[in-house]
Every structure is written in structure tokens, then in C-alpha cells.
Design a protein around this motif. Sequence first.
Motif, PDB file in Angstrom:
ATOM      1  N   VAL A   3       3.086  -1.432   4.369  1.00  0.00           N
ATOM      2  CA  VAL A   3       3.254  -0.644   3.147  1.00  0.00           C
ATOM      3  C   VAL A   3       1.988  -0.637   2.311  1.00  0.00           C
ATOM      4  CG1 VAL A   3       4.475  -0.602   0.929  1.00  0.00           C
ATOM      5  CG2 VAL A   3       5.743  -0.899   3.030  1.00  0.00           C
ATOM      6  N   THR A   4       1.273  -1.770   2.232  1.00  0.00           N
ATOM      7  CA  THR A   4       0.156  -1.873   1.303  1.00  0.00           C
ATOM      8  C   THR A   4      -1.213  -1.681   1.928  1.00  0.00           C
ATOM      9  OG1 THR A   4       0.090  -4.268   1.577  1.00  0.00           O
ATOM     10  CG2 THR A   4       1.428  -3.411  -0.228  1.00  0.00           C
ATOM     11  N   VAL A  40       0.476  -0.548  -5.086  1.00  0.00           N
ATOM     12  CA  VAL A  40       1.449  -0.260  -6.138  1.00  0.00           C
ATOM     13  C   VAL A  40       2.347   0.877  -5.666  1.00  0.00           C
ATOM     14  CG1 VAL A  40      -0.131   1.310  -7.348  1.00  0.00           C
ATOM     15  CG2 VAL A  40       1.721   0.240  -8.607  1.00  0.00           C
ATOM     16  N   LEU A  41       3.631   0.762  -5.968  1.00  0.00           N
ATOM     17  CA  LEU A  41       4.606   1.768  -5.568  1.00  0.00           C
ATOM     18  C   LEU A  41       5.136   2.484  -6.804  1.00  0.00           C
ATOM     19  CD1 LEU A  41       6.618  -0.408  -3.043  1.00  0.00           C
ATOM     20  CD2 LEU A  41       4.846   1.239  -2.493  1.00  0.00           C
ATOM     21  N   PRO A  79       5.540   9.798  -2.748  1.00  0.00           N
ATOM     22  CA  PRO A  79       5.581   8.345  -2.918  1.00  0.00           C
ATOM     23  C   PRO A  79       4.285   7.725  -2.387  1.00  0.00           C
ATOM     24  CG  PRO A  79       7.571   9.127  -1.834  1.00  0.00           C
ATOM     25  CD  PRO A  79       6.626  10.286  -1.892  1.00  0.00           C
ATOM     26  N   ILE A  80       3.702   6.808  -3.151  1.00  0.00           N
ATOM     27  CA  ILE A  80       2.437   6.205  -2.730  1.00  0.00           C
ATOM     28  C   ILE A  80       2.595   4.706  -2.527  1.00  0.00           C
ATOM     29  CG2 ILE A  80       1.139   7.978  -3.941  1.00  0.00           C
ATOM     30  CD1 ILE A  80       0.347   5.774  -5.962  1.00  0.00           C
ATOM     31  N   ARG A  81       1.592   4.122  -1.858  1.00  0.00           N
ATOM     32  CA  ARG A  81       1.608   2.686  -1.608  1.00  0.00           C
ATOM     33  C   ARG A  81       0.378   1.987  -2.130  1.00  0.00           C
ATOM     34  NH1 ARG A  81      -0.734   2.054   4.138  1.00  0.00           N
ATOM     35  NH2 ARG A  81      -1.470   4.140   4.509  1.00  0.00           N
ATOM     36  N   MET A  82      -0.660   2.755  -2.494  1.00  0.00           N
ATOM     37  CA  MET A  82      -1.885   2.140  -2.985  1.00  0.00           C
ATOM     38  C   MET A  82      -2.726   3.165  -3.736  1.00  0.00           C
ATOM     39  SD  MET A  82      -4.788   0.133  -0.805  1.00  0.00           S
ATOM     40  CE  MET A  82      -4.665  -1.570  -1.249  1.00  0.00           C
ATOM     41  N   ILE A  83      -3.467   2.674  -4.732  1.00  0.00           N
ATOM     42  CA  ILE A  83      -4.449   3.489  -5.433  1.00  0.00           C
ATOM     43  C   ILE A  83      -5.797   2.814  -5.266  1.00  0.00           C
ATOM     44  CG2 ILE A  83      -5.218   4.364  -7.660  1.00  0.00           C
ATOM     45  CD1 ILE A  83      -2.352   4.394  -8.592  1.00  0.00           C
TER      46      ILE A  83
END
Length: 114
Positions: free
Chosen positions: A34-35, A92-93, A58-62
Motif C-alpha cells: 500500500v505504501t 497517507v491515505l 484514492p491515493i497511498r502516498m504523496i
Amino acid sequence: MQKFMLILVLVCSLFAYTPTNLKTNTDIVGTMVVTSPLGSKIPIVVNLASTDYTVAVPIRMITATSGTVIKVDIKAANGTATGVCIPPNLPVLNVIKIYKVGTDCTNILIWPLE
């Protein structure tokens, strides 16, 4: 006596290794999937040139190449946290908005959830 000891060891082993107290590698592997910034989906470039950026997936990282703060809104099960300042390169989700004002990072990418 030996049979009794063998039965005792087997019974103790049975209760010591129940599925409720076993730690497995699946939680760690799932978190890594996920990350991790590597994945099968192309990262999305965040354009803050004119206005705030609304996150549509939906995101898993910036990630960002420079700067120290990204100001975001995060949606959670019990509400939305607005104006949260996070560091770049953070797993971050549930980010739903990235603010232009308050963000000093450049070359921001969001990594879609796998």
C-alpha cells in the motif's frame, strides 16, 4: 511417564500456537504494498499553479522533490480533517484535497492506491 510428557507438550503447543496469537508476515507485506511508491499505476502530477487540487482517486502516498509542507484535507470514518500539514514523501491515505496556500513543496506527485 513418557507418554504423559508427550501429551503435555502437544497440549501446551496447541494452546500456545492458536491462530489468534500468531503474528504473520501478511500485515507487513500488505503495508509495504500500500505504501510503496513503486507499483503498477502511474503517479499523478499535482498542478497547484492556479488553484487547490482536488484528489479524484484514492491515493497511498504523496511525494515531492523539494519543500517541507503539504497542506491537505483528509477524509476519515468519523469526519474530515481540514488544513492538515504533512511532510512530503509520506504514506497517507484518504487525502481529498491539496491546498495551494500553505504548501511549499514543488513537483508533487500522488501515487494511486493499488
